[in-house]
Design an enzyme around this catalytic site. Structure first.
Site, short mmCIF file in Angstrom:
data_model
loop_
_atom_site.label_atom_id
_atom_site.label_comp_id
_atom_site.label_asym_id
_atom_site.label_seq_id
_atom_site.Cartn_x
_atom_site.Cartn_y
_atom_site.Cartn_z
N ALA A 1 -123.80 -4.08 -6.28
CA ALA A 1 -122.71 -3.49 -7.09
C ALA A 1 -122.01 -2.36 -6.34
O ALA A 1 -121.11 -1.72 -6.88
CB ALA A 1 -123.27 -2.97 -8.42
N THR B 1 -127.21 0.63 10.01
CA THR B 1 -126.00 1.34 10.42
C THR B 1 -126.08 1.76 11.89
O THR B 1 -127.18 1.99 12.42
CB THR B 1 -125.83 2.60 9.53
N ASP B 2 -124.91 1.92 12.50
CA ASP B 2 -124.88 2.41 13.89
C ASP B 2 -125.35 3.87 13.96
O ASP B 2 -125.66 4.37 15.04
CB ASP B 2 -123.49 2.25 14.51
N GLU B 3 -125.41 4.55 12.80
CA GLU B 3 -125.78 5.97 12.83
C GLU B 3 -127.23 6.19 13.25
O GLU B 3 -127.61 7.30 13.61
CB GLU B 3 -125.49 6.61 11.46
N LYS C 1 -132.39 5.66 7.34
CA LYS C 1 -132.07 4.27 7.70
C LYS C 1 -132.89 3.84 8.92
O LYS C 1 -133.35 2.69 9.00
CB LYS C 1 -130.56 4.12 8.00
N TYR D 1 -129.59 11.08 6.31
CA TYR D 1 -129.22 9.70 5.98
C TYR D 1 -129.61 8.76 7.13
O TYR D 1 -130.29 7.75 6.93
CB TYR D 1 -127.71 9.59 5.70
N ALA D 2 -129.16 9.12 8.35
CA ALA D 2 -129.42 8.25 9.51
C ALA D 2 -130.93 8.13 9.75
O ALA D 2 -131.43 7.05 10.08
CB ALA D 2 -128.71 8.81 10.74
N ASN E 1 -118.57 2.19 10.88
CA ASN E 1 -117.96 2.68 9.62
C ASN E 1 -117.06 1.63 8.97
O ASN E 1 -116.14 1.12 9.60
CB ASN E 1 -117.11 3.92 9.91
N GLY F 1 -121.91 -4.34 -0.56
CA GLY F 1 -122.72 -5.38 -1.21
C GLY F 1 -121.86 -6.27 -2.10
O GLY F 1 -122.08 -7.48 -2.18
N LYS G 1 -116.06 8.99 0.59
CA LYS G 1 -116.01 8.70 2.02
C LYS G 1 -114.59 8.96 2.52
O LYS G 1 -113.63 8.95 1.74
CB LYS G 1 -116.39 7.24 2.28
P1 NAD Z 1 -122.64 2.26 -1.67
O1 NAD Z 1 -123.17 3.65 -1.78
O2 NAD Z 1 -121.23 1.96 -2.05
O3 NAD Z 1 -123.56 1.24 -2.50
C1 NAD Z 1 -124.94 1.33 -2.57
C2 NAD Z 1 -125.40 0.45 -3.74
O4 NAD Z 1 -126.84 0.51 -3.79
C3 NAD Z 1 -124.89 0.92 -5.11
O5 NAD Z 1 -124.46 -0.18 -5.87
C4 NAD Z 1 -126.12 1.57 -5.74
O6 NAD Z 1 -126.11 1.51 -7.16
C5 NAD Z 1 -127.24 0.75 -5.13
N1 NAD Z 1 -128.51 1.45 -5.11
C6 NAD Z 1 -128.75 2.70 -4.66
N2 NAD Z 1 -130.06 3.01 -4.80
C7 NAD Z 1 -130.65 1.91 -5.34
C8 NAD Z 1 -131.99 1.60 -5.72
N3 NAD Z 1 -132.98 2.48 -5.55
N4 NAD Z 1 -132.25 0.37 -6.23
C9 NAD Z 1 -131.26 -0.53 -6.40
N5 NAD Z 1 -129.97 -0.30 -6.08
C10 NAD Z 1 -129.67 0.92 -5.55
O7 NAD Z 1 -122.95 1.90 -0.16
P2 NAD Z 1 -122.18 0.96 0.86
O8 NAD Z 1 -121.21 1.78 1.61
O9 NAD Z 1 -121.74 -0.27 0.18
O10 NAD Z 1 -123.39 0.62 1.85
C11 NAD Z 1 -124.21 -0.51 1.63
C12 NAD Z 1 -125.23 -0.60 2.76
O11 NAD Z 1 -124.56 -0.72 4.01
C13 NAD Z 1 -126.13 0.61 2.88
O12 NAD Z 1 -127.43 0.18 3.17
C14 NAD Z 1 -125.55 1.41 4.03
O13 NAD Z 1 -126.54 2.15 4.68
C15 NAD Z 1 -125.03 0.28 4.91
N6 NAD Z 1 -123.90 0.62 5.78
C16 NAD Z 1 -122.79 1.24 5.26
C17 NAD Z 1 -121.73 1.53 6.10
C18 NAD Z 1 -120.46 2.19 5.57
O14 NAD Z 1 -119.57 2.51 6.35
N7 NAD Z 1 -120.32 2.38 4.27
C19 NAD Z 1 -121.79 1.21 7.47
C20 NAD Z 1 -122.94 0.57 7.95
C21 NAD Z 1 -123.99 0.29 7.10
P1 TYD Z 2 -117.74 9.39 6.17
O1 TYD Z 2 -116.71 8.52 5.54
O2 TYD Z 2 -118.53 10.33 5.30
O3 TYD Z 2 -118.70 8.45 7.03
P2 TYD Z 2 -119.87 8.86 8.11
O4 TYD Z 2 -120.19 10.30 7.97
O5 TYD Z 2 -120.98 7.98 7.65
O6 TYD Z 2 -119.31 8.50 9.44
O7 TYD Z 2 -117.02 10.28 7.26
C1 TYD Z 2 -116.28 9.69 8.34
C2 TYD Z 2 -115.84 10.82 9.24
O8 TYD Z 2 -114.90 11.64 8.53
C3 TYD Z 2 -116.97 11.74 9.66
O9 TYD Z 2 -116.73 12.19 11.01
C4 TYD Z 2 -116.84 12.93 8.71
C5 TYD Z 2 -115.35 13.00 8.45
N1 TYD Z 2 -114.98 13.50 7.11
C6 TYD Z 2 -114.05 14.55 7.00
O10 TYD Z 2 -113.53 15.08 8.01
N2 TYD Z 2 -113.74 15.00 5.76
C7 TYD Z 2 -114.27 14.47 4.62
O11 TYD Z 2 -113.98 14.93 3.50
C8 TYD Z 2 -115.20 13.38 4.76
C9 TYD Z 2 -115.83 12.75 3.55
C10 TYD Z 2 -115.52 12.92 6.02
#
Ligand code: NAD
Ligand code: TYD
Length: 349
Positions: free
Chosen positions: A9, A133-135, A162, A158-159, A187, A13, A197
Site C-alpha cells: 500500500a 536500497t543503494d543507501e 536496510k 535507515y540505511a 532514489n 509496492g 520525500k
Molecule cells: P513507503 O514508505 O511509501 O511505503 C512503505 C509501506 O510499508 C507502507 O505501505 C507501510 O504501511 C508499509 N509498512 C511499514 N511498516 C510495516 C510493517 N511493519 N508491516 C507491514 N507493512 C508495513 O516506502 P517506499 O518508498 O514505497 O519504499 C518501499 C521499499 O523500497 C522500502 O523497502 C524501501 O526501503 C525501498 N526503496 C525505496 C526507495 C525510494 O526511493 N523510495 C529506493 C530504494 C529502495
Molecule cells: P529524500 O527524498 O529524503 O531521499 P534520500 O534521503 O533517501 O535520498 O531526499 C533526497 C535528497 O534531497 C537528499 O539529498 C536530501 C534532500 N532533501 C532536501 O534537500 N530537502 C528536503 O526537504 C528533503 C525531504 C530532502
C-alpha cells in the site's frame, strides 16, 4: 505466479502490485497501513480478480503460518516480495526504533516464517525477494558507482537498518538454503510518493505557494529512477534472478538536488525566490551513484522512462490529485518538520 507483496500500500509496492496484476500474476498485499500506507494507492488493483488485501504487521509472528498456507488461495504463494519498511531517512534520525523493528526484526520474522513453511512442506518455500536500497553502500565520495560487490557502509539509521536486513537475507540463504534475491535501487520518483520525500514535498509546497527547504548547499547527488522502472526491475529479478544474487537497479540519471529543485520550479511556474536553504541533514550522504550493468546483462532490464518526461508526468499527477496529497499533509506531519527544521512554511514572494 501467486505473489505475496508486503508493503504494497506504499509508494513503490503499489506500483509493483499494479504492474504484477497487469502482467497476469495474482497479488495478495500485506500492509500494516502505517502513516505512509494508503489504500487509495491500490484503487487500480481492486478490480482484478487476483487481488486481495490483508492488514497486518510483518513483525507479527502469529499471522504468518495461516497467511502462508491460506486455503482461500487454492495454492501456495510462489514468491514473496518485501517492500514493507520505514523508508524516510529524516525520520530515522529522529527515532531509529521503528526502523530496527520493521526493517530488521520484521524482515527476520518473514524469513523465519518462510523457512518454517518450507520445513512443513518438503522444502517448497516461496522465493523471497528483498527490496533494498543503494543507501546501504554509503556515500560514493570517490565518484565510483556502486557495484554489487561494493562493501556495505551505511551511514543513516535507515540505511543501517536496510543493510542489517540484507545481511539477514544473505545469512538465511547461506544457512537454511532459502531461495532469496536482493535488489538495491536508487532514489525513486513518481505518482503516489508520500509528500515528505524531496520531489513530492517540493512539488506540493510549490503548488501551495510555500518555500522549498533545500538542505545545506543542495549539491548532493542522487540517481533518480521512475518507480515503474524500479517495479519492472523487481519483477525481472523475481522471474529471472539467480538464487542468492544481488542486483543493483538505477536510473542512469544522477543529478544534484538543486538541479532537481530548479526543474520543479520550472514545471510549477515558480521562481528561485521559493528556494530556502535550511540547515543540513545530520550525516547527509553526499552522493549515490549506481552501476546497474549486472541487471542489464543478466536480467535484460534497463530503465525506460526518460527523466524529463517522467518528472513532468509526475508533477501533472500531483496537480490532478490534489485531494490525495492534501489529505496526507496532516498536522502530525507538519509538527514533525517544525521540530526538526523550525518554521519552513510561509509563502514565496
Ligand atoms: P513507503 O514508505 O511509501 O511505503 C512503505 C509501506 O510499508 C507502507 O505501505 C507501510 O504501511 C508499509 N509498512 C511499514 N511498516 C510495516 C510493517 N511493519 N508491516 C507491514 N507493512 C508495513 O516506502 P517506499 O518508498 O514505497 O519504499 C518501499 C521499499 O523500497 C522500502 O523497502 C524501501 O526501503 C525501498 N526503496 C525505496 C526507495 C525510494 O526511493 N523510495 C529506493 C530504494 C529502495
Ligand atoms: P529524500 O527524498 O529524503 O531521499 P534520500 O534521503 O533517501 O535520498 O531526499 C533526497 C535528497 O534531497 C537528499 O539529498 C536530501 C534532500 N532533501 C532536501 O534537500 N530537502 C528536503 O526537504 C528533503 C525531504 C530532502
Amino acid at each position: 505466479m501467486r505473489l505475496l507483496v508486503t508493503g504494497g500500500a506504499g509508494f513503490i509496492g503499489s506500483s509493483f502490485a499494479r504492474l504484477a496484476l497487469g502482467a497476469g500474476h495474482a497479488v495478495t498485499v500485506l500492509d500494516a497501513l502505517t502513516y505512509c500506507g494508503n489504500l487509495a494507492n491500490l484503487d487500480a488493483a481492486r478490480d482484478h480478480a487476483g487481488y486481495r488485501f490483508v492488514k497486518g504487521d510483518i513483525g507479527d509472528k502469529a499471522l504468518w503460518p495461516a497467511l502462508l498456507s491460506d486455503a482461500a488461495l487454492g495454492a501456495p504463494f510462489e514468491a514473496l516480495v518485501n517492500f514493507a519498511a520505514e523508508s524516510h531517512v529524516d525520520r530515522s534520525i529522529l527515532d531509529a526504533t521503528p526502523f530496527v523493528l520493521t526493517n530488521v526484526a520484521g524482515t527476520q520474522v518473514i524469513l523465519d516464517a518462510v523457512r518454517a513453511y518450507g520445513e512443513r512442506n518438503a522444502g517448497r518455500a516461496p522465493r523471497f525477494l528483498q527490496v533494498s536500497t543503494d543507501e546501504v553502500y554509503g556515500s560514493a565520495d570517490d565518484g565510483k558507482p556502486f557495484t554489487e560487490s561494493t562493501p556495505l557502509k551505511p551511514n543513516s539509521p535507515y540505511a543501517a537498518s536496510k543493510a542489517g536486513a540484507d545481511m539477514l537475507v544473505a545469512a538465511y540463504h547461506h544457512t537454511f538454503g532459502l531461495d532469496t534475491v536482493i535488489t538495491r535501487c536508487s532514489n525513486n520518483y513518481g505518482p503516489h510518493q508520500f509528500p515528505e520525500k524531496l520531489i513530492p514535498l517540493f512539488t506540493t509546497n510549490l503548488f501551495e505557494g510555500k518555500l522549498v527547504p533545500v538542505y545545506g548547499d543542495g549539491k548532493q547527488v542522487r540517481d533518480w529512477i521512475h518507480c515503474d522502472d524500479h517495479s519492472r526491475g523487481v519483477l525481472a529479478a523475481l522471474e529471472r534472478g539467480a538464487s542468492g544474487a544481488v542486483y543493483n537497479l538505477g536510473g542512469s540519471n544522477p543529478a544534484e538536488n538543486l538541479a532537481i529543485t530548479k526543474l520543479l520550479l520550472k514545471l510549477t511556474g515558480r521562481d528561485e525566490s521559493f528556494i530556502a536553504h535550511v540547515k543540513d541533514r545530520p550525516g547527509h550522504d553526499r552522493k549515490y551513484l549506481i552501476d546497474h550493468g549486472k541487471a542489464t546483462r543478466e536480467l535484460g532490464w534497463s530503465p525506460r522512462v526518460k527523466f524529463e518526461d517522467g518528472l513532468a508526468e509526475t508533477v501533472r499527477w500531483y496537480r490532478e490529485h490534489e485531494g490525495w496529497w492534501r489529505a496526507i499533509k496532516s498536522g502530525e506531519y507538519l509538527k514533525y518538520y517544525e521540530r526538526q527544521y523550525g518554521d519552513r512554511g510561509g509563502s514565496g514572494t
